[in-house]
Design an enzyme around this catalytic site. Structure first.
Site, short mmCIF file in Angstrom:
data_model
loop_
_atom_site.label_atom_id
_atom_site.label_comp_id
_atom_site.label_asym_id
_atom_site.label_seq_id
_atom_site.Cartn_x
_atom_site.Cartn_y
_atom_site.Cartn_z
N LYS A 86 -6.64 5.85 -2.08
CA LYS A 86 -5.39 5.35 -1.46
C LYS A 86 -5.15 6.03 -0.11
CE LYS A 86 -3.43 5.08 -6.06
NZ LYS A 86 -3.95 6.35 -6.60
N THR A 87 -5.29 7.34 -0.07
CA THR A 87 -5.08 8.06 1.19
C THR A 87 -6.14 7.66 2.21
OG1 THR A 87 -4.37 9.92 -0.17
CG2 THR A 87 -4.67 10.37 2.17
N ASP A 131 2.86 9.52 -0.79
CA ASP A 131 2.14 9.58 -2.06
C ASP A 131 3.16 9.76 -3.19
OD1 ASP A 131 -0.07 9.54 -3.62
OD2 ASP A 131 -0.82 11.52 -3.06
N THR A 180 0.52 6.10 -9.00
CA THR A 180 -0.32 5.88 -10.17
C THR A 180 0.47 5.09 -11.22
OG1 THR A 180 0.47 8.02 -10.95
CG2 THR A 180 -1.71 7.99 -9.92
N ARG A 239 -13.69 10.46 -5.75
CA ARG A 239 -13.35 11.88 -5.57
C ARG A 239 -14.12 12.74 -6.55
NH1 ARG A 239 -7.32 12.99 -6.27
NH2 ARG A 239 -7.17 12.05 -4.22
#
Ligand code: ADE
Length: 370
Positions: A86-87, A131, A180, A239
């Site tokens: 997302k980032t 976020d 989330t 990640r």
């Protein structure tokens, strides 16, 4: 309003990386990642970005339309499990649009002045990335409504009966919210996003390409088989794939091997207790607690948290999504249940689902006793 471009004569978007102004440490990014090539590993453009094919198409259209109209992109809500990008996608959108991206997270926006300061500082077309947006407090959220809708900040001056509202106009901007838990957003906030998009877990072949790309950036020799072994154990999450790659790189280096092979990757990841499906010690603890202490469920999240000593939010947001995705866990109205596949993964026999051998043994026992 014109979006800033460093090359106004060109129709090509400016691809220079945006300046990222981080107003706090992102809680989902570990210090190790910040200090260890995280920014060089991140893809900078949509073309470099691997996976999320449908979402990339949606974003390409949004970018092109916004550029044609010389407007910012519509407010965008990205949701899905942590670590899926997302980032990264927000930073890419800023690069593609030739604007800056300010990154923050809802827990850092405690007082009204935290969000007003950020909003006032935005230049035309800039992106504000928030976020964990489902965790905004009510006051901050209410300040965002007119800011998102009319690029206006309504500030209350004074208290009680003498309170007055002053309106400040803001530069047009794009808010990107990441969460989330999309269900935890209030509907007024959710409804103010023009685009609501879900990020999906990545396929093994996509993660293999990501591992190969990262290894190249880190100048780490790796075979395609080595990359695939890491990808298989990365829980569908880039990640995690990149984190595992760094651990396998350490192992390979210490063992004085010239490149990461499938065998070395498997050896290293077994040592780090990441199993063939990518489950770690805590995943297995959750499943075995569910099976041994609660007879496979159904059982509530809080009971699992208490029995394992893990935080219930962490179980829900970090561990459960992947266990649900691979079908090891089921959510029923009466609670969580371990699936037959979860029993088998832990080398156990699922109740009422005996293997063919055991079934025939069982049947012969019945026949003998008749
Ligand atoms: N690194 C982390 N996520 C990535 C992605 N989706 N594509 C390429 N490299 C990545």
């Amino acid at each position: 309003m014109a979006i800033k471009r460093s090359t106004p004569s060109s129709n090509e978007p400016d691809k220079t990386p945006p300046t990222t102004e981080e107003t706090l440490l992102k809680p989902t990014v570990t210090p190790e990642e910040i200090g260890n090539n995280e920014e060089t590993i991140r893809p900078q453009t949509l073309d470099e970005y691997i996976g999320q094919k449908d979402l990339k198409e949606v974003l390409k259209i949004a970018i092109q339309a916004a550029q044609n109209r010389q407007e910012p992109i519509d407010h965008l809500l990205l949701y899905g499990p942590p670590g899926l990008g997302k980032t990264t996608l927000s930073l890419i959108l800023a690069t593609e649009m030739g604007v800056k991206c300010k990154i923050t997270a809802a827990p850092a926006l405690e007082r009204p002045r935290d969000i007003t300061g950020l909003l006032i500082g935005l230049q035309p077309g800039d992106i504000l990335f928030i976020d964990e947006i489902h965790r905004l407090n009510r006051l901050t959220e209410e300040l965002l409504y007119p800011a998102m809708e009319d690029y206006r900040l309504d500030i209350t001056m004074g208290k009680g009966k003498s309170a007055t509202i002053r309106s400040l106009s803001l530069n047009k901007f794009t808010l990107i919210g990441a969460t989330t838990k999309v269900g935890a957003l209030t509907s007024p906030l959710r409804d103010r996003f023009g685009l609501i998009q879900r990020l999906r877990f990545y396929e093994i072949d996509e993660l293999t390409l990501i591992v190969l790309r990262t290894a190249q950036i880190l100048t780490t020799p790796i075979s395609p088989g080595g990359a695939e072994e890491i990808a298989r154990r990365a829980r569908g999450t880039p990640r995690i794939a990149n984190r595992l790659l760094k651990r396998v790189r350490d192992y390979t280096q210490v063992k004085k091997q010239p490149e990461i092979t499938a065998e070395l990757a498997a050896e290293a990841l077994n040592l780090y207790q990441v199993d063939q499906r990518g489950l770690d010690w805590t995943d297995r603890l959750v499943l075995s607690t569910l099976i041994h202490q609660f007879q496979g469920g159904p059982v509530g999240l809080e009971a699992i948290a208490a029995a394992t000593g893990e935080d219930s939010k962490t179980i829900e947001e970090v561990y459960e999504p992947y266990l649900l995705q691979i079908g090891y866990l089921n959510r029923t109205p009466r609670g969580r249940m371990a699936s037959a596949a979860a029993y088998e993964h832990l080398g156990l026999v699922p109740p009422k689902l005996l293997s063919t051998d055991q079934l025939s043994l069982f049947q012969s026992e019945i026949t003998e006793s008749e």
